[in-house]
Structures are given as C-alpha cells and as structure tokens.
Design an enzyme around this catalytic site. Sequence first.
Site, mmCIF file in Angstrom:
data_model
loop_
_atom_site.group_PDB
_atom_site.id
_atom_site.type_symbol
_atom_site.label_atom_id
_atom_site.label_comp_id
_atom_site.label_asym_id
_atom_site.label_seq_id
_atom_site.Cartn_x
_atom_site.Cartn_y
_atom_site.Cartn_z
ATOM 1 N N ARG A 75 -3.455 -0.013 -18.809
ATOM 2 C CA ARG A 75 -3.417 0.486 -16.981
ATOM 3 C C ARG A 75 -2.102 0.070 -16.580
ATOM 4 N NH1 ARG A 75 -7.293 -0.800 -13.410
ATOM 5 N NH2 ARG A 75 -5.824 0.284 -12.145
ATOM 6 N N ASP A 97 -2.035 -10.968 -8.252
ATOM 7 C CA ASP A 97 -2.077 -10.281 -9.483
ATOM 8 C C ASP A 97 -1.629 -11.286 -10.715
ATOM 9 O OD1 ASP A 97 -0.988 -6.888 -8.230
ATOM 10 O OD2 ASP A 97 -3.060 -7.870 -8.257
ATOM 11 N N ARG A 147 -13.169 -3.189 -2.268
ATOM 12 C CA ARG A 147 -12.085 -2.666 -1.889
ATOM 13 C C ARG A 147 -12.085 -1.367 -0.984
ATOM 14 N NH1 ARG A 147 -8.467 -2.698 -7.109
ATOM 15 N NH2 ARG A 147 -6.756 -2.296 -5.508
ATOM 16 N N LYS A 162 4.697 -0.611 -11.976
ATOM 17 C CA LYS A 162 3.496 0.199 -11.583
ATOM 18 C C LYS A 162 3.273 0.436 -10.465
ATOM 19 C CE LYS A 162 -1.195 -1.337 -12.076
ATOM 20 N NZ LYS A 162 -2.168 -1.272 -10.764
ATOM 21 N N ASN A 163 3.068 -0.493 -9.517
ATOM 22 C CA ASN A 163 2.787 -0.614 -8.133
ATOM 23 C C ASN A 163 3.744 -0.189 -7.074
ATOM 24 O OD1 ASN A 163 0.322 -1.290 -9.270
ATOM 25 N ND2 ASN A 163 0.429 -3.557 -8.337
ATOM 26 N N CYS A 202 -14.538 -1.882 -7.423
ATOM 27 C CA CYS A 202 -13.992 -2.025 -8.843
ATOM 28 C C CYS A 202 -14.455 -3.545 -9.158
ATOM 29 C CB CYS A 202 -12.548 -1.792 -9.020
ATOM 30 S SG CYS A 202 -11.446 -2.902 -8.405
HETATM 31 C C1 EPZ Z 1 -2.415 -3.377 -4.080
HETATM 32 O O1 EPZ Z 1 -3.809 -2.750 -4.133
HETATM 33 C C2 EPZ Z 1 -2.241 -3.207 -5.732
HETATM 34 N N1 EPZ Z 1 -2.534 -2.051 -6.284
HETATM 35 C C3 EPZ Z 1 -3.184 -4.313 -6.184
HETATM 36 O O2 EPZ Z 1 -2.877 -4.541 -7.544
HETATM 37 C C4 EPZ Z 1 -2.791 -5.900 -5.619
HETATM 38 O O3 EPZ Z 1 -3.789 -6.657 -6.207
HETATM 39 C C5 EPZ Z 1 -3.024 -5.561 -4.169
HETATM 40 O O4 EPZ Z 1 -2.366 -4.566 -3.566
HETATM 41 C C6 EPZ Z 1 -2.894 -6.972 -3.425
HETATM 42 O O5 EPZ Z 1 -1.376 -7.139 -3.654
HETATM 43 C C7 EPZ Z 1 -1.588 -0.978 -6.354
HETATM 44 O O6 EPZ Z 1 -0.368 -1.236 -5.597
HETATM 45 C C8 EPZ Z 1 -1.759 0.316 -6.852
HETATM 46 P P1 EPZ Z 1 -4.947 -4.169 -0.298
HETATM 47 P P2 EPZ Z 1 -4.543 -2.695 -2.582
HETATM 48 O O7 EPZ Z 1 -5.194 -3.026 0.359
HETATM 49 O O8 EPZ Z 1 -3.546 -1.540 -1.916
HETATM 50 C C9 EPZ Z 1 -8.951 -5.255 1.426
HETATM 51 C C10 EPZ Z 1 -3.010 -4.489 -10.073
HETATM 52 O O9 EPZ Z 1 -3.770 -5.444 -10.852
HETATM 53 N N2 EPZ Z 1 -8.848 -4.155 2.194
HETATM 54 O O10 EPZ Z 1 -3.763 -4.898 0.017
HETATM 55 O O11 EPZ Z 1 -5.761 -1.866 -2.977
HETATM 56 C C11 EPZ Z 1 -9.220 -4.982 0.042
HETATM 57 O O12 EPZ Z 1 -10.838 -5.013 -0.281
HETATM 58 C C12 EPZ Z 1 -3.843 -4.117 -8.631
HETATM 59 O O13 EPZ Z 1 -1.848 -3.867 -10.208
HETATM 60 C C13 EPZ Z 1 -9.838 -3.683 3.395
HETATM 61 O O14 EPZ Z 1 -10.464 -4.534 3.546
HETATM 62 O O15 EPZ Z 1 -4.690 -3.792 -1.851
HETATM 63 C C14 EPZ Z 1 -8.632 -6.453 -0.571
HETATM 64 O O16 EPZ Z 1 -9.832 -7.528 -0.356
HETATM 65 C C15 EPZ Z 1 -5.020 -4.814 -8.435
HETATM 66 N N3 EPZ Z 1 -9.693 -2.495 3.766
HETATM 67 C C16 EPZ Z 1 -7.640 -6.916 0.375
HETATM 68 O O17 EPZ Z 1 -7.707 -5.988 1.740
HETATM 69 C C17 EPZ Z 1 -8.694 -1.627 3.592
HETATM 70 O O18 EPZ Z 1 -8.740 -0.580 4.027
HETATM 71 C C18 EPZ Z 1 -6.200 -6.432 -0.127
HETATM 72 O O19 EPZ Z 1 -6.098 -4.957 -0.512
HETATM 73 C C19 EPZ Z 1 -7.932 -2.020 2.587
HETATM 74 C C20 EPZ Z 1 -7.896 -3.188 1.931
#
Ligand code: EPZ
Length: 417
Positions: free
Chosen positions: A394, A301, A120, A22-23, A115
């Site tokens: 999802r 995850d 996020r 998915k990711n 969420c």
């Molecule tokens: C991706 O989310 C995945 N989703 C998530 O999977 C996964 O948990 C996550 O990466 C971490 O590995 C998809 O790929 C669609 P991040 P993403 O940006 O890109 C903070 C699932 O269950 N952050 O690496 O949103 C954020 O708040 C989902 O399949 C900022 O502060 O993750 C979080 O605490 C859930 N500012 C941390 O970084 C930003 O601009 C990691 O977020 C971006 C992120």
Amino acid sequence: MAHYAVRESPPLRGEIPIGTSKNAVLPIMCGALLTREDVRIENPPELTDVSTLASLLAACGCRVAREKGAIVITASAFRNPQDEEDVRKMRASVLVLGPLLARLGEARIPLPGGCAIGQRPIDQHLKGMSALGAKVSFDHGGVTLSGRLRGAVIYLDMPSVGATENLLMAATLASGSTRIENAAKEPEIVDLAAFLCSMGARISGAGTSTILIEGVQKLHGTSWTPIADRVEAGTMACACAITGGELLLRGARSEHLRSLLFKLSEAGVHIQDTPGGLMVFGRAKHPFEIRTMVYPGFPTDLQAPMMAVACKTPGTSVFLETIFENRFMHAAELTRLGAHIRVENRVAVVEGTPYLTGAAVRATDLRAGAALILAGLCAEGETLVDDECGHIDRGYCHIEEKLSAVGGLVRRLPASA
Ligand code: EPZ
C-alpha cells in the site's frame, strides 16, 4: 499479498530512488474531481492505495487513464460512489467527500471503519463541512452531506491532516472566503494547496495553522508532479542506521524530514544534504527519545521504523505515540526477533540488544511491515515477514528491489509460499 524473506545483511551501500509521496498523491487525485478538465499527475507511485483510489474514481464515472508515466483524471461527468466496498477498502477515500460536495452539492460515503492503528473518526471533517453550510445526516452506516457551500471560519479541534485536506478542497468552490484555523501543516498539505492553485484556486497560508481560501466559480485542468515521499525516504534512512551503511536517497528533501534527521544525528548517524538527495552514513550508536507529534514534530509514520533502529542501539530508547491510540503492534512482532520492548499504553521502552535472531513475524499495518523488514536486516538467520493483507504494497513500491539493489538480503515470496 506477499511474504518477505529477509536475511542479516552487510552495511547497505548505494543509491535508492525515492518515489512520489503516497500521502500527497491521494488527496491530489481526489482534487481532480473539482474540475471537468483533464488533471495530469506525473510519476504516480506504483502503490495499491493509488490503484484502489483510481478504481474508485473510475467507479464514480471519472475517466482515469495511464498515459506515459502519468495518471490523467477527467471528472467531466461523475456521481457519488455506488459501491460501499470501494470506499471502505481504503480510509483515504474519505477525501472524495469535499470535492463531491463542492461539485455536486451532495456527497454520500460509507462511514470509514477504524483500522489496526486506531478508531480514526471523521468528526472534524464533518464539523467543518457543516460550518461550510452542508446538512449532515447518517443512515445505514453511511453519511450524506448536502447543500451549496458558502465560506466560513472553521476551527479544527485538532490539526487533522485529512480534515484539513478535505475542507481545503471543499472551500475552493464555496461562495465567499473560508478560514481554517488550527489547520495541519504537513508538506502534503502545502503540495495539495499548490496543486489546487495551479487549477485556479485562491489559497494562502498552507503550511501554517491558518489557511485562507477565496472561493471561485470553477477550476481548470492542470499537470502536477507531487513531492517525494518523505516517509519512504525516512524508512530507508532507518535501514541505513540499522546496517551501518552509506546510502544516497535520491530525490529526498531534507526540509521535509528535519525531525527525523535531528533524531538520527542524536543517535550518531551522519546526514548530508547533496544536490541529488540525502546522504545517510553509519549505524545508530546512541539511544534516543521520540515523541510523535503533528508536523513539524516527529512523524507518527516513522515511529515503527525508528523502533526497529532502537532494537539494536545500545542503551534505553523511549517512544511516546501521541497521534494514534494503537500504533505499537509491531512491538510484539519485534520481540519475537529477540528485541527487549515494554509497552504501557502510549509509551514503549526499548532496551537495545546486540543480538537479534530471525523468526516468522506478521505485518500488522503498513509502517509496521516495513519496520519488520528493516529489523530482519540485522537479525541472525532468516526473518519471514507475513504480509498476507498486502499492507506493505500500500505504501512502499518494490521495497524488496530497492533494498536488494543496495545489498539488502530481501526476497519477495508469493503469498502462497
Ligand atoms: C494522514 O492520516 C496520513 N494518511 C497517515 O498516514 C498519517 O499517519 C496521519 O495523517 C498523521 O500524520 C494519509 O495522508 C492518506 P489525521 P489522517 O486526520 O488524515 C484523529 C500512512 O501510514 N482524528 O491527522 O487520517 C485520528 O483518529 C498513514 O501513510 C479525529 O479524532 O490523520 C488520529 O488519532 C497512516 N477526528 C489523529 O486525529 C477526525 O475527524 C490524526 O489523524 C480526524 C482525525
């Protein structure tokens, strides 16, 4: 939307086909916006997140067709998403930002809300886009970016997966070279970069913390088969660790799951790489400590599925969730099954117990829902997992069929039941 009736099950035995990630698929679908030509994505997983993104792209004027087990996306003429609801329905829609800006010179999306698992924010996405020359403005709950993109050096304050993907896509059509430092290194990013290179992009260093992109004038169409879903594979490995069975996870790639596999072997579960996929044998016998980290650290995850494993593993297991600020909601639901879990901010301590009993529980997010189904496999009696919000669909394709095929007593009930 559904509920799942789960009963205590015998050791799981047999083979589980692992779907496409998915990711990986979601950013690749957004990457299709970078060309006017057909982009064919093979074996897309049947997940609601994929169909949600497909409808969003269609609503932007793209042609989105299903052809013989593939999705074909053609972004010959398209515009910014008009309906905020389409974008807000799924956080990953933020990944249209980079491609829209690169192709149209302007992108506007509603600011994705938080969420269940955390606030996020998208500040790193926006910081990188403005480094690439975009003017960023906010109004009426949305963000608008405009301007011709030119190459830049971008330093991410944290290795955000989504920000790395968005900026990687935007930079492919920027004029000049871009360097992304402190980039995320997840396998899904390596797959996205390889996909973009198959369209004519010039990218090196994906999978390391420094990615270099040479902007090109335009990209051409391609056909791509994304990688297997390491989170689905890891979830099924946890199912085996809970029931003490023997599973072949067909198509799973061990090199994408090293941290989980080491943790499971520390817990006494045997893992073997085979040409067809990953063999997992036996129940978890020893407690373990998990600190979720960015790749190649332990994936956030898989924290919830591993907590389900810890509930019946003798001894004290400890979890430190360093990625999301609120990703222990499954702990309260697992406690309803008789698990002994104490949560203090980002730390959860689980005392393994020999005995769990079925109860009605609620899926609070995608991976938590899967963890509750797994816990139900080793809880005496029946566990009813309420997934009114459709979290599980999802990210897991027919989880009940895949587990039932290897002896898991899992039934999907219509939401009205
Ligand atoms: C991706 O989310 C995945 N989703 C998530 O999977 C996964 O948990 C996550 O990466 C971490 O590995 C998809 O790929 C669609 P991040 P993403 O940006 O890109 C903070 C699932 O269950 N952050 O690496 O949103 C954020 O708040 C989902 O399949 C900022 O502060 O993750 C979080 O605490 C859930 N500012 C941390 O970084 C930003 O601009 C990691 O977020 C971006 C992120």
